[in-house]
Design an enzyme around this catalytic site. Structure first.
Site, PDB file in Angstrom:
ATOM      1  N   ASP A 281       0.884  -1.102  -0.060  1.00 44.41           N
ATOM      2  CA  ASP A 281       0.011   0.168  -0.045  1.00 44.41           C
ATOM      3  C   ASP A 281       0.938   1.112   0.009  1.00 44.41           C
ATOM      4  OD1 ASP A 281      -3.211   0.705   1.500  1.00 44.41           O
ATOM      5  OD2 ASP A 281      -2.199   1.831   0.128  1.00 44.41           O
ATOM      6  N   TRP A 282       0.433   2.311  -0.309  1.00 44.38           N
ATOM      7  CA  TRP A 282       1.023   3.509  -0.439  1.00 44.38           C
ATOM      8  C   TRP A 282       2.083   3.888   0.551  1.00 44.38           C
ATOM      9  CZ3 TRP A 282      -0.859   7.861  -3.924  1.00 44.38           C
ATOM     10  CH2 TRP A 282      -0.092   8.791  -4.078  1.00 44.38           C
TER      11      TRP A 282
END
Ligand code: GLC
Length: 748
Positions: A281-282
């Site tokens: 994820d980011w």
């Protein structure tokens, strides 16, 4: 003869698929062997484009140069055939011309916005949810997108957590069925079809159990709970063929999911045999420094790549450290090769090596994102997502002969609010085409009905100066409709709230309106379960309208006036108070079971409140009524290799045709570990005309009686077993409204 032909056909299809997979694998290796280490690392590197940031942004003006050098494998948040084509043109200038992957959070629609996923989950209509995802994929793929970061399949039992809006609620059985349907919808018949996008099951894993409902917070749970509640929807997504997974920001028992080898290598890629790839994820790789599990980006890259995170979204840890880790002999190139193979395989499956621009057809883009059929489907599923919570004296449906209706509240004329969180505003495309609630009513009523409007108050704040106008308008009407709730950005990512009451003075406005003596229908708009006891106890009629997307106004009007009979049921428990959280129906009984009778002390009740929800999981009313009868089991004992057939009769005893969601719960009365007081194990959504009776059948197999028992077998501490003993089977209209019961025994 027919059977023989179909068997032969199936065999041929399977052989072709295996051959294709083999051929793609060979093609991957033919590219891999040509790649430098830098180019391999480039494939593991994903950057955000500049349309919109969905995380902390790193300013980097050299993306084009890096793409030309083969240092980037994917972009996210790039929209439209024109922009994706321009980036892909740059990728074609690289030495090996490896195409870019374009990913996007197409969570509940692309140009056509569908209800938020939690609202759709309330429909319990798996076909409708699959179709919704299918249309989203059709529009997104026509706009250059190869890959959606959806479905989010995190089980959530804490409505303070803003991302509860993005999933399918509290239950692993319902959540698994929905995960499967949504993956099938996004990926269509097969990857490689130009209207198919890769799905991404996220966030792996247990992100929804963040302590305190605070986004990104730690998760601490037993293996049993992880396997029994939080992993099943991911397994269902995998079984549906999910091409990718995304790991989660949270640590699980102290180990960040991004660097969690047990989750990503032992379970996902090992036990479950996942052959796709995992995207972080980011920035989550670099965030392991904040977690305190690694000292720096170098160690973060080592931790993530060894744990099985294949692609690095936006942290740049892989780009900046993997080559050095190889040089320092901390990792082998084979570890990188495995990740690169997984990513290249998907690029081949998508047909991007054959034609990197096959998703960049501007004519198809215009045709698909303006397809009027999509709005029709959005309207239908939105109406199916509206939950009728209360309908005293059948105030609803409203008559179309009403002369004057007052439509009041801060959300009546809102447009974008109806899109909820994770909407997409395609630049240059009228993606904001939204039917407001006001417009929906205008579209519905005839010339003889006068609609009056007043805002009444804002969503937040204590300003009551608009009350007088609202009361004036109400007094002139026969019926008042009041639309209240949250703002759409009060739920979603990083939107955790400690107070989940209806904000501002909106309930005070309701109180004032009720004092006029006019009947008031309340619409509650939200991305989460809210606490609204005053409304619940005093309003005569309540519809929970969530955030319904592009066709919100039309769908609400369809239900208000009975053109659609509401059939939705809650996919998550609604608490009486935030003090009850976490709250969910499938709880254990404990040694001193809570009762609602406060006179008994020394039990697991609160002293100041019931433990039961305001509205139960599976609750929802209809404009008609249904009676359940005649529960029959074809036998009272079953062996592990046998099954029991349960049949039950449902009658529509009202005057309106309608749909009901009949729920089957099971309780294992004695287990080697305690078992929940009930667990959803099947359901049927059935249509019944007024007066119609149908008998429905459920099949009980060992699978539905199994759970993760703590047996140490083959070094596995948990084993999925069904233990002999007595079981109770319950047929319910909700988790707290059990209509019929029966018992049976599982024998050795
Ligand atoms: C966000 C979200 C994730 C999303 C990703 C890309 O931080 O956690 O669900 O897919 O970044 O937007």
């Amino acid at each position: 003869m027919k059977n023989i032909i179909s068997v032969i056909f199936f065999i041929l299809i399977s052989i072709a698929a295996i051959a294709q997979r083999k051929s793609n694998a060979q093609k991957v290796d033919s590219v891999l062997i040509l790649m430098t280490l830098e180019e391999k690392i480039g494939q593991l590197n994903q950057y955000n484009d500049d349309w919109k940031a969905t995380g902390p942004v790193t300013i980097d003006n050299k993306k084009a140069d890096q793409i030309r050098l083969g240092q980037v494998g994917s972009l996210l948040n790039t929209l439209g055939t024109e922009r994706t084509r321009s980036w892909q043109n740059i990728a074609m200038q690289s030495r090996l011309k490896i195409p870019l992957l374009f990913g996007q959070d197409v969570v509940h629609g692309f140009k056509t916005t569908f209800p938020i996923p939690l609202a759709e989950a309330a429909s319990w209509d798996l076909d409708a949810m699959q179709l919704s995802a299918r249309i989203a994929a059709t529009e997104a793929s026509a706009s250059g997108i190869h890959w959606t970061f959806a479905p989010m399949v995190d089980i959530a039992r804490d409505p303070r957590w803003g991302r509860v809006m993005e999933g399918a609620g509290e239950d692993p059985y319902l959540g698994s069925k929905i995960a499967y349907a949504r993956v099938k919808g996004f990926q269509g018949t097969q990857l490689g079809d130009v209207n198919a996008v890769m799905a991404c099951a996220k966030h792996f894993a247990a992100y929804g159990a963040a302590i305190g409902g605070r986004d990104y917070n730690s998760v601490d749970m037993s293996d049993r709970l992880l396997w029994e509640v939080y992993l099943p929807p991911f397994k269902a997504a995998l079984d549906a063929g999910a091409a990718t997974f995304m790991n989660s920001f949270n640590d699980l028992n102290g180990v960040p999911a991004t660097g969690n080898k047990i989750l990503q290598r032992d379970i996902l890629k090992g036990k479950w045999g996942f052959t796709g790839f995992v995207v972080s994820d980011w920035g989550s790789i670099g965030e392991m420094i904040n977690h305190g599990n690694v000292k720096n980006d170098y160690e973060a890259a080592w931790s993530a790549i060894t744990a099985g995170s294949d692609m690095d979204m936006e942290s740049r840890c892989y780009k900046n450290n993997l080559a050095q880790l190889v040089k320092d002999k901390k990792i082998t190139v084979s570890l990188i090769d495995d990740a690169v193979r997984r990513i290249l395989l998907k690029k081949f499956e998508l047909g991007l090596f054959d034609d990197p621009f096959r998703f960049c057809n501007a004519e198809r883009e215009q045709r698909e994102i303006n397809n009027p059929e999509h709005a029709k489907v959005a309207r239908e599923i939105a109406a199916k997502s509206i939950v009728l919570l209360k309908n005293t004296n059948s105030l609803l449906p409203l008559s179309k002969q009403l002369k004057t209706i007052a439509f009041i509240g801060p959300l009546v004329k809102a447009l974008k609010q109806n899109k909820g969180f994770w909407d997409i505003e395609v630049p240059g495309v009228d993606s904001n085409f939204i039917v407001s609630q006001w417009e929906g009513l205008q579209n519905k009523v005839g010339a003889n009905t006068q609609l009056l409007y007043a805002k009444g108050c804002d969503i937040e704040g204590d300003d009551q100066s608009g009350f007088d106008e609202a009361l004036e308008v109400a007094k002139q009407s026969e019926v008042v409709i009041l639309s209240i709730g949250e703002r759409r950005d009060m739920s979603g990512e990083a939107k955790s709230r400690s107070n989940i009451n209806i904000p501002g003075v909106q309930e005070e406005l309701l109180k004032a309106l009720l004092a006029t003596g006019k009947p008031v229908v309340v619409l509650i708009n939200s991305g989460r379960p809210l606490v609204f006891n005053y409304t619940a106890d005093h309003a005569p009629a309540i519809l929970y309208t969530w955030w319904l997307g592009s066709e919100a106004g039309n769908a609400i009007a369809d239900v208000l006036f009975g053109d659609v009979n509401p059939s939705a049921k809650l996919p998550i428990s609604f608490p009486v108070s935030v003090g009850q959280i976490p709250i969910y129906y499938s709880h254990f009984n404990t040694g001193r079971p809570a009762t609602n009778d406060s006179s008994h002390n020394y039990n697991s009740s609160y002293n100041d409140l019931s433990i039961f929800p305001k509205y139960a999981f599976g609750f929802g009313l209809s404009y008609t009524s249904f009676v359940y009868s005649n529960l029959q089991l074809n036998k009272k004992k079953m062996k592990k290799n046998e099954q029991i057939e349960a049949s039950v009769t449902i009658t529509n005893t009202g005057k309106a045709d309608g749909e009901d969601i009949v729920q089957l719960y099971i309780r294992d009365e004695v287990g080697s570990i305690a078992r929940p007081v009930k667990e959803l194990k099947d359901f049927r959504k059935i249509k019944l005309n007024a007066g119609e009776t149908k008998t429905i059948r459920f099949i009980i197999t060992k699978e539905k009686l199994s759970f993760y028992a703590p047996h140490s077998v083959n070094n596995q501490q948990l084993q999925w077993v069904a233990e002999p003993g007595d079981f109770e089977l319950m047929i319910g209209a909700s988790a707290e409204d059990i209509k019929l019961r029966a018992r049976f025994e599982l024998i050795k």
